[in-house]
Structure formats: structure tokens, C-alpha cells
Design an enzyme around this catalytic site. Structure first.
Site, PDB file in Angstrom:
ATOM      1  N   PRO A 296       0.759  -1.163   0.061  1.00  0.00           N
ATOM      2  CA  PRO A 296      -0.073   0.025   0.091  1.00  0.00           C
ATOM      3  C   PRO A 296       0.824   1.473   0.071  1.00  0.00           C
ATOM      4  CG  PRO A 296       0.263  -0.911   2.153  1.00  0.00           C
ATOM      5  CD  PRO A 296       0.897  -1.866   1.390  1.00  0.00           C
ATOM      6  N   ARG A 298      -0.834   4.713  -0.927  1.00  0.00           N
ATOM      7  CA  ARG A 298      -1.898   5.963  -0.833  1.00  0.00           C
ATOM      8  C   ARG A 298      -2.516   5.801   0.554  1.00  0.00           C
ATOM      9  NH1 ARG A 298      -4.767   8.199  -4.860  1.00  0.00           N
ATOM     10  NH2 ARG A 298      -4.459   6.410  -6.092  1.00  0.00           N
ATOM     11  N   CYS A 366       0.084  29.808 -14.693  1.00  0.00           N
ATOM     12  CA  CYS A 366      -0.372  30.426 -16.004  1.00  0.00           C
ATOM     13  C   CYS A 366      -0.892  29.236 -16.557  1.00  0.00           C
ATOM     14  CB  CYS A 366       0.642  31.156 -16.718  1.00  0.00           C
ATOM     15  SG  CYS A 366       1.400  32.472 -15.692  1.00  0.00           S
TER      16      CYS A 366
HETATM   17  N1  LLP Z   1       2.630  -1.136  -5.981  1.00  0.00           N
HETATM   18  C1  LLP Z   1       2.622  -0.785  -7.315  1.00  0.00           C
HETATM   19  C2  LLP Z   1       3.155  -1.803  -8.230  1.00  0.00           C
HETATM   20  C3  LLP Z   1       2.288   0.348  -7.743  1.00  0.00           C
HETATM   21  O1  LLP Z   1       2.329   0.623  -9.170  1.00  0.00           O
HETATM   22  C4  LLP Z   1       1.195   1.128  -6.910  1.00  0.00           C
HETATM   23  C5  LLP Z   1       0.881   2.469  -7.417  1.00  0.00           C
HETATM   24  C6  LLP Z   1       1.303   0.720  -5.843  1.00  0.00           C
HETATM   25  C7  LLP Z   1       1.752  -0.260  -5.033  1.00  0.00           C
HETATM   26  C8  LLP Z   1       0.561   1.620  -4.670  1.00  0.00           C
HETATM   27  O2  LLP Z   1      -0.789   1.902  -4.733  1.00  0.00           O
HETATM   28  P1  LLP Z   1      -1.447   2.631  -4.070  1.00  0.00           P
HETATM   29  O3  LLP Z   1      -1.638   1.855  -2.686  1.00  0.00           O
HETATM   30  O4  LLP Z   1      -0.807   4.102  -3.509  1.00  0.00           O
HETATM   31  O5  LLP Z   1      -2.693   2.886  -4.595  1.00  0.00           O
HETATM   32  N2  LLP Z   1      -0.460   9.083  -9.071  1.00  0.00           N
HETATM   33  C9  LLP Z   1      -1.662   8.411  -8.727  1.00  0.00           C
HETATM   34  C10 LLP Z   1      -1.554   7.028  -8.168  1.00  0.00           C
HETATM   35  C11 LLP Z   1      -0.381   5.984  -9.048  1.00  0.00           C
HETATM   36  C12 LLP Z   1      -0.555   4.694  -8.582  1.00  0.00           C
HETATM   37  C13 LLP Z   1       0.723   4.076  -9.189  1.00  0.00           C
HETATM   38  N3  LLP Z   1       1.094   2.712  -8.493  1.00  0.00           N
HETATM   39  C14 LLP Z   1      -2.737   9.126  -8.181  1.00  0.00           C
HETATM   40  O6  LLP Z   1      -2.235  10.077  -7.613  1.00  0.00           O
HETATM   41  O7  LLP Z   1      -3.992   8.722  -7.913  1.00  0.00           O
END
Ligand code: LLP
Length: 437
Positions: A296, A298, A366
Site C-alpha cells: 500500500p 496511498r 499560468c
Molecule cells: N505497487 C505498485 C506496483 C504500484 O504501481 C502502486 C501504485 C502501488 C503499489 C501503490 O498503490 P496505492 O496503494 O498507492 O494505490 N499518481 C496516482 C496513483 C498512481 C499509482 C501508481 N502505482 C494518483 O495520484 O492517484
């Protein structure tokens, strides 16, 4: 309109006329550290890490691992916290590896992702002693094998497999479908080919498999379906090549609340459900129980974060729209511009006033797409110098911040046990020109 929808996490409160975060007065924090300002509730980060570790231990005993996906927020202090909490980490670049290394994080607990590792990345990661590579494609396998061979060592790794699951999340963050740019698909036979190649190379050790199907997932079923597919793949690879997968990393993607109307994810319940399903499936398939990993990002940091801005121009265009401009914008929060992401906003110094003026909160860049949020309500009395708070900004904000328009990135202030301290300094004008020759 009352402002009762701001309490999306229990670290958000009100004291007098002011918004509080982690029990501290946000207006006082804005005054002390200036704006724009990223706040991070360290107690919350630690509590969520413990919640994950406890839930994973309850579900899998010693066969469970939690890696913090540090792309969500990467700075030295966060790796110290992860080390102290006994968390593994996921890193995706030399920059993240170096930040973790500089913070004294034990890199043998790190998993190195990315869909395109350069030869320099591979060499750097091996030199720094990264525990595992998570390999996206065959070319990478050869690159790692060559580098490990040059050093006379064997590098452990997992293969990133795309299980072909659509997590029903928004397109830009869906990564587990067959046509994804990430990993190798089972359906196309490329995953099998990767295993075959991995087994033919001497200086790597295939320790298991990885998948990650998407982000902002609230539905346990998504994890259950990908676990099923992956465990069947593990059985098939055992039958075909006689290998035992020691690890199965099921990725991250657990959803968080940005709005009061978003669901609350019952993390322990979801992990327990995955635990039961995995144990049943392992027994049904007659395979050895792998170590199950979760990754995790986020959900570890998102609601531990809040951004504070100062209000500047308030522009009322009668019969059209009201704009509130703040002293940050897409440089510290690109997520509305990129994904149309939703946020909860309030006026931190007037939190008890009726929020009845419909408006758009915009940044100072901008660029007309430089919007924090459209169609939100703020007090009619909003004026220059008020403090505007944007909630749930702990994940993918600082880590996606930019210097567009040569605007400096905000500092990160940690809140711990009723106190505050600086973890990342505000970027100065000198910093901004520091690379120009
Ligand atoms: N593991 C892998 C291989 C990933 O690609 C990601 C996220 C995670 C774990 C973690 O996922 P999470 O638990 O954070 O959802 N910039 C985007 C999110 C991109 C996530 C990319 N990979 C946003 O701001 O929502």
C-alpha cells in the site's frame, strides 16, 4: 451550507473558529511555517502501518509482509518512520533508493519496481544492496543477471505478472489488465516465457511473483480475483517447471476517502477476507503457502496529509462563477488536472461560518487547468489572507509536485504527539536556480 462534511478522517477537528489537524490549530501552523504548506500527521501514519502489520499478521502469521509503496510520498523522514515501524518498502527509481539509503533505511527490505530500469538503475540498486527486484520484462532479467554476474552474486527477484483484472477504477491508475504497460501477461504466454528465461539465468534467483491491479480500490473482490489467478499461475509454474514460489506480492491500491461520501474501507476485515481466501485456494491447489505481500502507498499516507494555502485574489464574475485563488496550485497538487480528483476543502480560519458560496479554487500558475477543485462551497466572507485547507493530500502530492512557473515546492511539516517539526524545507529561489549552470 454547514461544513459537517469535513470530518473525513478522525484527525480532523474544530477548535473555536479554527480547523484542527492531528489536534493542532491549522491557522497557527500556517502562521508559523508559512503557506503553501504540507502537513503530515505522523501519529496517523504510524497507526496505519500498525493496522496493516497487525491485520497481515492475523491473516497470514509469519507468512505476511507489508511494503510501503514510497512513490506515494518519498522523503527521508518517511523512510525513517518505515524503518522504525518495521515496514518493508517499494521503490521505483534511483532517487527513491538514494533517499531511503540516505535515511539509513535497510535496503535489504526494499523491492525495486519500475517498468523500465536502465542499466545504471540496475547497477545502482545492486550496489546499494536492494533486497529484491520486481522485474517487469525479459530485457530487465538479462540486465540484472549480467550485473549480478559481474559482481559474482545472485540477485533475488520477483516477476511482475499482469493477471488480467480490471479493477473498475479510473483508467489512468488501472495497471493489471492484459494490455497494461506494466508486467507480463499470463493470457499472452509472456509470463510463462519470463519464468522460463528467469530459470535459465545463473545470477538471479526467482523468489516469486508480483501483481498490482490498480489504485483506489474499495472492493475486496478485486484482490480475491487477482489472488486466485496468481495462485493458479503459481500452481501451473510448479507443475511445468517444478518451482516453488516463496513470495506472492498482491500489490497495493487500497482506497481512501477524499470525500465524506466515499466509502470507508475496513482494512482488517478486507485483509482477513483475503487471508481466508488465499489459505483456501492454496489448500485447494495443493501448493506451498507463499509469503503474501501487500504494497500500500496511498492508504498509508493519504489522510495523514493536509495542504494549507493562503487565499489571494477572490474574483466574482456575476452570474458566471466565483474564483478563489490560492498561493499554490497544480505545482503542489496535480491530481485534479490529471485525474479530475475530488477533494474536501474548507476555510481553516472560518470553519464555523456557513460555506454557502459556490466557487472554484484555483492555483497561481499560468494555465487554465490549474484548478484544485471546482464547484465547492466557501464562506461568502472569504478574503485575501484567509487560510484554505485541502484534505487528504498525503499521497501523490509532494511526490508529484513540480516547479512549473519556477514556483518552489512547499515544505513538509510533521505533526507528532501535539508538536510539529520540519521534515522537508521550503524550496527557495536559490534552490530553484541551483542546477542552472
Ligand atoms: N505497487 C505498485 C506496483 C504500484 O504501481 C502502486 C501504485 C502501488 C503499489 C501503490 O498503490 P496505492 O496503494 O498507492 O494505490 N499518481 C496516482 C496513483 C498512481 C499509482 C501508481 N502505482 C494518483 O495520484 O492517484
Amino acid at each position: 451550507m454547514q461544513n459537517e462534511n469535513i470530518f473525513i478522517c478522525d484527525n480532523i477537528g474544530v477548535s473555536g473558529e479554527h480547523l484542527t489537524f492531528a489536534g493542532q490549530d491549522t491557522v497557527a501552523l500556517a502562521k508559523k511555517y508559512g503557506t503553501p504548506l504540507y502537513l503530515m500527521d505522523e501519529d496517523r501514519i504510524r497507526a496505519v502501518c500498525r493496522e496493516y502489520l497487525t491485520a497481515v499478521k492475523a491473516a497470514f502469521g509469519d507468512k505476511g509482509k507489508v511494503m510501503y509503496a514510497s512513490k506515494a510520498s518519498s522523503f527521508k523522514r518517511i523512510y525513517e518512520i518505515m524503518r522504525e515501524e518495521g515496514m518493508n518498502i517499494d521503490v521505483v527509481s534511483c532517487g527513491e533508493i538514494y533517499t531511503a539509503y540516505s535515511a539509513g533505511y535497510p535496503l535489504e527490505n526494499a523491492y525495486f519496481h519500475s517498468n523500465n530500469k536502465t542499466d545504471e538503475d540496475v547497477a545502482f540498486a545492486i550496489e546499494k544492496g536492494v533486497g529484491y527486484f520486481v522485474v517487469d520484462n525479459e530485457e530487465e532479467l538479462y540486465a540484472i543477471n549480467t550485473e549480478a554476474g559481474r559482481r559474482g552474486m545472485v540477485q533475488p527477484l520477483l516477476l511482475r505478472i499482469t493477471p488480467g483484472i480490471d479493477p473498475h477504477t479510473f483508467e489512468a491508475v488501472a495497471t493489471g489488465k492484459v494490455d497494461s504497460k506494466f508486467g507480463s501477461a499470463i493470457e499472452t504466454g509472456q509470463a510463462d516465457e519470463m519464468v522460463k528465461t528467469a530459470l535459465s539465468l545463473e545470477n538471479i534467483k526467482l523468489a516469486g511473483f508480483h501483481c498490482h491491479v490498480g489504485s483506489q480500490v474499495f472492493d475486496a473482490d478485486v484482490f480475491l480475483r487477482s489472488a486466485d489467478v496468481m495462485l493458479e499461475f503459481i500452481r501451473d509454474m510448479r507443475d511445468k517447471y517444478g518451482i516453488v514460489a516463496e513470495q506472492l506480492d498482491l500489490g497495493g491500491g487500497f482506497g481512501v476517502r477524499y470525500l465524506a461520501s466515499d466509502p470507508v474501507l475496513d482494512l482488517p476485515a478486507v485483509i482477513a477476507e483475503i487471508g481466508d481466501a488465499v489459505k483456501n485456494k492454496v489448500a485447494e491447489l495443493g501448493i506451498a503457502m507463499p509469503i503474501i505481500g501487500f504494497e500500500p502507498g496511498r492508504s498509508i499516507v493519504a489522510d495523514a496529509g493536509m495542504t494549507l494555502y493562503s487565499v489571494g485574489t477572490v474574483k466574482r464574475i456575476p452570474e458566471f462563477i466565483n474564483y478563489i485563488s490560492v498561493d499554490g496550485g497544480m505545482t503542489d497538487n496535480i491530481r485534479y488536472a490529471l485525474y479530475g480528483a475530488s477533494y474536501t476543502l474548507t476555510l481553516a480560519n472560518k470553519v464555523c461560518e456557513d460555506h454557502n458560496m459556490l466557487c472554484s479554487v484555483v492555483g497561481r500558475c499560468c494555465e487554465s487547468g490549474d484548478i484544485i477543485q471546482e464547484n465547492v462551497h466557501m464562506p461568502d466572507s472569504v478574503t485575501r489572507g484567509d487560510i484554505l485547507a485541502c484534505m487528504t493530500t498525503g499521497a501523490y502530492h509532494y511526490s508529484m509536485a513540480s516547479n512549473y512557473n519556477r514556483i518552489g515546492r512547499p515544505p513538509i511539516v510533521m505533526l507528532r504527539d501535539g508538536t510539529s517539526y520540519l521534515a522537508v524545507r521550503r524550496e527557495t529561489l536559490e534552490n530553484i536556480i541551483s542546477l542552472d549552470v
